[in-house]
Design an enzyme around this catalytic site. Structure first.
Site, PDB file in Angstrom:
ATOM      1  N   LYS A   1       0.836  -1.217   0.000  1.00 27.55           N
ATOM      2  CA  LYS A   1       0.000   0.000   0.000  1.00 27.55           C
ATOM      3  C   LYS A   1       0.867   1.261   0.000  1.00 27.55           C
ATOM      4  O   LYS A   1       0.644   2.179  -0.793  1.00 27.55           O
ATOM      5  CB  LYS A   1      -0.920   0.027   1.237  1.00 27.55           C
ATOM      6  CG  LYS A   1      -1.812  -1.191   1.377  1.00 27.55           C
ATOM      7  CD  LYS A   1      -2.666  -1.141   2.627  1.00 27.55           C
ATOM      8  CE  LYS A   1      -1.909  -1.206   3.933  1.00 27.55           C
ATOM      9  NZ  LYS A   1      -1.211  -2.490   4.185  1.00 27.55           N
TER      10      LYS A   1
ATOM     11  N   ARG B   1      -9.657   0.607   8.946  1.00 29.63           N
ATOM     12  CA  ARG B   1      -9.174  -0.731   9.280  1.00 29.63           C
ATOM     13  C   ARG B   1     -10.190  -1.516  10.087  1.00 29.63           C
ATOM     14  O   ARG B   1      -9.973  -2.688  10.385  1.00 29.63           O
ATOM     15  CB  ARG B   1      -7.925  -0.592  10.140  1.00 29.63           C
ATOM     16  CG  ARG B   1      -6.636  -0.805   9.403  1.00 29.63           C
ATOM     17  CD  ARG B   1      -5.536  -0.600  10.427  1.00 29.63           C
ATOM     18  NE  ARG B   1      -4.347  -1.303  10.086  1.00 29.63           N
ATOM     19  CZ  ARG B   1      -3.339  -0.742   9.434  1.00 29.63           C
ATOM     20  NH1 ARG B   1      -3.403   0.480   9.019  1.00 29.63           N
ATOM     21  NH2 ARG B   1      -2.252  -1.447   9.190  1.00 29.63           N
TER      22      ARG B   1
ATOM     23  N   ARG C   1      11.935  -5.682   4.772  1.00 29.36           N
ATOM     24  CA  ARG C   1      11.690  -4.255   4.505  1.00 29.36           C
ATOM     25  C   ARG C   1      12.638  -3.355   5.288  1.00 29.36           C
ATOM     26  O   ARG C   1      12.929  -3.592   6.455  1.00 29.36           O
ATOM     27  CB  ARG C   1      10.254  -3.881   4.866  1.00 29.36           C
ATOM     28  CG  ARG C   1      10.038  -2.356   4.774  1.00 29.36           C
ATOM     29  CD  ARG C   1       8.611  -1.937   4.850  1.00 29.36           C
ATOM     30  NE  ARG C   1       7.920  -2.478   6.005  1.00 29.36           N
ATOM     31  CZ  ARG C   1       6.617  -2.377   6.184  1.00 29.36           C
ATOM     32  NH1 ARG C   1       5.863  -1.792   5.270  1.00 29.36           N
ATOM     33  NH2 ARG C   1       6.046  -2.885   7.247  1.00 29.36           N
TER      34      ARG C   1
ATOM     35  N   ARG D   1      11.522  -1.181  10.877  1.00 33.11           N
ATOM     36  CA  ARG D   1      10.452  -0.755  11.779  1.00 33.11           C
ATOM     37  C   ARG D   1      10.364  -1.665  13.007  1.00 33.11           C
ATOM     38  O   ARG D   1      10.570  -2.873  12.894  1.00 33.11           O
ATOM     39  CB  ARG D   1       9.106  -0.763  11.031  1.00 33.11           C
ATOM     40  CG  ARG D   1       8.794   0.558  10.368  1.00 33.11           C
ATOM     41  CD  ARG D   1       7.609   0.514   9.441  1.00 33.11           C
ATOM     42  NE  ARG D   1       6.419  -0.170   9.924  1.00 33.11           N
ATOM     43  CZ  ARG D   1       5.287  -0.255   9.238  1.00 33.11           C
ATOM     44  NH1 ARG D   1       5.198   0.329   8.045  1.00 33.11           N
ATOM     45  NH2 ARG D   1       4.251  -0.899   9.710  1.00 33.11           N
TER      46      ARG D   1
ATOM     47  N   ARG E   1      -0.470  -8.530  13.658  1.00 31.64           N
ATOM     48  CA  ARG E   1      -0.980  -7.636  12.603  1.00 31.64           C
ATOM     49  C   ARG E   1      -1.789  -8.423  11.564  1.00 31.64           C
ATOM     50  O   ARG E   1      -2.844  -7.971  11.106  1.00 31.64           O
ATOM     51  CB  ARG E   1       0.193  -6.913  11.911  1.00 31.64           C
ATOM     52  CG  ARG E   1       0.797  -5.824  12.786  1.00 31.64           C
ATOM     53  CD  ARG E   1       2.208  -5.482  12.369  1.00 31.64           C
ATOM     54  NE  ARG E   1       2.294  -4.837  11.069  1.00 31.64           N
ATOM     55  CZ  ARG E   1       3.425  -4.702  10.379  1.00 31.64           C
ATOM     56  NH1 ARG E   1       4.562  -5.177  10.852  1.00 31.64           N
ATOM     57  NH2 ARG E   1       3.416  -4.092   9.217  1.00 31.64           N
TER      58      ARG E   1
HETATM   59  P1  AP5 Z   1       4.929  -1.561   1.766  1.00 34.13           P
HETATM   60  O1  AP5 Z   1       4.536  -0.736   0.598  1.00 34.13           O
HETATM   61  O2  AP5 Z   1       5.715  -0.895   2.849  1.00 34.13           O
HETATM   62  O3  AP5 Z   1       3.660  -2.349   2.347  1.00 34.13           O
HETATM   63  P2  AP5 Z   1       2.393  -1.817   3.138  1.00 34.13           P
HETATM   64  O4  AP5 Z   1       1.202  -2.527   2.594  1.00 34.13           O
HETATM   65  O5  AP5 Z   1       2.367  -0.324   3.154  1.00 34.13           O
HETATM   66  O6  AP5 Z   1       2.743  -2.443   4.553  1.00 34.13           O
HETATM   67  P3  AP5 Z   1       2.682  -1.847   5.999  1.00 34.13           P
HETATM   68  O7  AP5 Z   1       3.396  -2.845   6.879  1.00 34.13           O
HETATM   69  O8  AP5 Z   1       3.185  -0.436   6.065  1.00 34.13           O
HETATM   70  O9  AP5 Z   1       1.186  -1.888   6.294  1.00 34.13           O
HETATM   71  P4  AP5 Z   1       0.552  -1.926   7.621  1.00 34.13           P
HETATM   72  O10 AP5 Z   1      -0.849  -1.760   7.214  1.00 34.13           O
HETATM   73  O11 AP5 Z   1       0.857  -3.086   8.476  1.00 34.13           O
HETATM   74  O12 AP5 Z   1       1.272  -0.700   8.411  1.00 34.13           O
HETATM   75  P5  AP5 Z   1       0.820   0.791   8.715  1.00 34.13           P
HETATM   76  O13 AP5 Z   1       2.011   1.635   8.646  1.00 34.13           O
HETATM   77  O14 AP5 Z   1      -0.390   1.161   7.937  1.00 34.13           O
HETATM   78  O15 AP5 Z   1       5.783  -2.798   1.192  1.00 34.13           O
HETATM   79  C1  AP5 Z   1       6.290  -3.814   2.027  1.00 34.13           C
HETATM   80  C2  AP5 Z   1       7.589  -4.369   1.421  1.00 34.13           C
HETATM   81  O16 AP5 Z   1       7.322  -5.031   0.192  1.00 34.13           O
HETATM   82  C3  AP5 Z   1       8.642  -3.306   1.111  1.00 34.13           C
HETATM   83  O17 AP5 Z   1       9.894  -3.842   1.423  1.00 34.13           O
HETATM   84  C4  AP5 Z   1       8.509  -3.067  -0.386  1.00 34.13           C
HETATM   85  O18 AP5 Z   1       9.758  -2.718  -0.923  1.00 34.13           O
HETATM   86  C5  AP5 Z   1       8.011  -4.407  -0.906  1.00 34.13           C
HETATM   87  N1  AP5 Z   1       6.994  -4.275  -1.976  1.00 34.13           N
HETATM   88  C6  AP5 Z   1       5.971  -3.392  -1.977  1.00 34.13           C
HETATM   89  N2  AP5 Z   1       5.191  -3.569  -3.061  1.00 34.13           N
HETATM   90  C7  AP5 Z   1       5.723  -4.615  -3.736  1.00 34.13           C
HETATM   91  C8  AP5 Z   1       5.350  -5.303  -4.926  1.00 34.13           C
HETATM   92  N3  AP5 Z   1       4.261  -4.964  -5.632  1.00 34.13           N
HETATM   93  N4  AP5 Z   1       6.118  -6.358  -5.337  1.00 34.13           N
HETATM   94  C9  AP5 Z   1       7.213  -6.724  -4.608  1.00 34.13           C
HETATM   95  N5  AP5 Z   1       7.620  -6.106  -3.471  1.00 34.13           N
HETATM   96  C10 AP5 Z   1       6.888  -5.074  -3.035  1.00 34.13           C
HETATM   97  O19 AP5 Z   1       0.330   0.636  10.235  1.00 34.13           O
HETATM   98  C11 AP5 Z   1       1.254   0.334  11.262  1.00 34.13           C
HETATM   99  C12 AP5 Z   1       0.508   0.232  12.574  1.00 34.13           C
HETATM  100  O20 AP5 Z   1      -0.109   1.496  12.895  1.00 34.13           O
HETATM  101  C13 AP5 Z   1      -0.648  -0.780  12.627  1.00 34.13           C
HETATM  102  O21 AP5 Z   1      -0.215  -2.088  12.910  1.00 34.13           O
HETATM  103  C14 AP5 Z   1      -1.499  -0.173  13.753  1.00 34.13           C
HETATM  104  O22 AP5 Z   1      -0.953  -0.476  14.998  1.00 34.13           O
HETATM  105  C15 AP5 Z   1      -1.372   1.325  13.518  1.00 34.13           C
HETATM  106  N6  AP5 Z   1      -2.427   1.841  12.641  1.00 34.13           N
HETATM  107  C16 AP5 Z   1      -2.262   2.384  11.406  1.00 34.13           C
HETATM  108  N7  AP5 Z   1      -3.448   2.723  10.872  1.00 34.13           N
HETATM  109  C17 AP5 Z   1      -4.386   2.388  11.802  1.00 34.13           C
HETATM  110  C18 AP5 Z   1      -5.814   2.452  11.825  1.00 34.13           C
HETATM  111  N8  AP5 Z   1      -6.497   2.935  10.779  1.00 34.13           N
HETATM  112  N9  AP5 Z   1      -6.452   1.996  12.938  1.00 34.13           N
HETATM  113  C19 AP5 Z   1      -5.784   1.516  13.994  1.00 34.13           C
HETATM  114  N10 AP5 Z   1      -4.429   1.398  14.025  1.00 34.13           N
HETATM  115  C20 AP5 Z   1      -3.739   1.827  12.940  1.00 34.13           C
END
Ligand code: AP5
Length: 216
Positions: free
Chosen positions: A15, A90, A129, A162, A173
């Site tokens: 994402k 979410r 990552r 991270r 997660r």
């Molecule tokens: P990346 O693009 O970083 O993946 P992502 O889907 O953004 O993964 P996240 O881990 O950031 O998502 P998340 O939802 O767990 O975390 P968030 O920060 O939102 O890509 C991942 C890896 O794959 C990278 O190494 C990249 O290079 C590679 N890659 C990417 N695309 C690729 C492709 N197409 N092909 C091959 N490789 C690829 O949330 C973190 C925490 O915050 C949550 O756990 C929660 O505690 C809190 N939080 C955030 N939002 C909320 C909410 N709305 N409600 C409650 N808590 C929340």
């Protein structure tokens, strides 16, 4: 062209990577609730302190805290042109709040882009990552290496792993994704907003497919 977009998918589906590619090509604001929490953690704010206690374990930050933060962000001027929501909503209460909020500000959600990916690949992506400490650009130690090890190609900042990218937190997660977030796919399908994409095609091909769809 579609504006006011939600990007959904499990942790590691891509994402953040996709949002960073799309925001410049489509001139939309990228709103990542995860990035907003991490900024608050870095800044040592009260919100950051609270969020860290949930994030490091892989748990979700409470709904009302997250909704209030998002509501304030959507009210900012730069969102008028359209936004990419990454990591929000979410939970069902968050989706319902967004539905009310987007009506109030007269910017209805136009599409939900869902990224499909299997668990084996998610684990591989998350464990490899690395993220830039300054600009948040994502890398992977095998598939998306920076030109110089440990250094961001875009801004020269240091790369780090991270705190929630470990096996234990990732399991929590993924469980939250299945229990709390995956049911939202039906919520948006019923509203005719859901578009599925396979994120296994690689980041450049995924970007090509999604931007073609969003601009048609
Ligand atoms: P990346 O693009 O970083 O993946 P992502 O889907 O953004 O993964 P996240 O881990 O950031 O998502 P998340 O939802 O767990 O975390 P968030 O920060 O939102 O890509 C991942 C890896 O794959 C990278 O190494 C990249 O290079 C590679 N890659 C990417 N695309 C690729 C492709 N197409 N092909 C091959 N490789 C690829 O949330 C973190 C925490 O915050 C949550 O756990 C929660 O505690 C809190 N939080 C955030 N939002 C909320 C909410 N709305 N409600 C409650 N808590 C929340």
């Amino acid at each position: 062209m579609k504006k006011n977009i939600i990007l959904m998918g499990p942790p590691g589906a891509g994402k953040g990577t996709l949002a960073k590619q799309l925001k410049s090509s489509l001139n939309l604001v990228h709103i990542s609730t995860g990035d907003m929490f991490r900024e608050n953690i870095k800044g040592g704010t009260a919100l950051g302190l609270l969020a860290k206690s949930y994030i490091d374990k892989g748990d979700l930050v409470p709904d009302q805290v997250t909704i209030d933060m998002l509501k304030a962000r959507l009210a900012e001027k730069d969102c008028e042109n359209g936004f990419l929501l990454d990591g929000f909503p979410r939970t069902l209460p968050q989706a319902e709040a967004l539905e009310r909020l987007s009506k109030e500000i007269n910017r209805p959600i136009e599409v939900v882009v869902n990224l499909d990916c299997n668990n084996e690949e998610l684990i591989r992506r998350i464990s490899g990552r690395r993220v830039c400490k300054n600009c948040g650009a994502p890398y992977h130690i095998v598939t998306m290496k920076p030109k110089v090890e440990g250094v961001c190609d875009l801004c020269g900042g240091p790369l780090y792993q991270r705190a929630d990218d470990n096996e234990e937190a990732l399991k929590v997660r993924l469980d939250h994704y299945v229990t709390d977030t995956k049911p939202l796919l039906d919520f948006y399908k019923q509203r005719g907003l859901l578009e599925n994409f396979n994120s296994l095609v690689g980041s450049q091909e995924l970007f090509n497919q999604v931007s073609k769809f969003l601009t048609k």
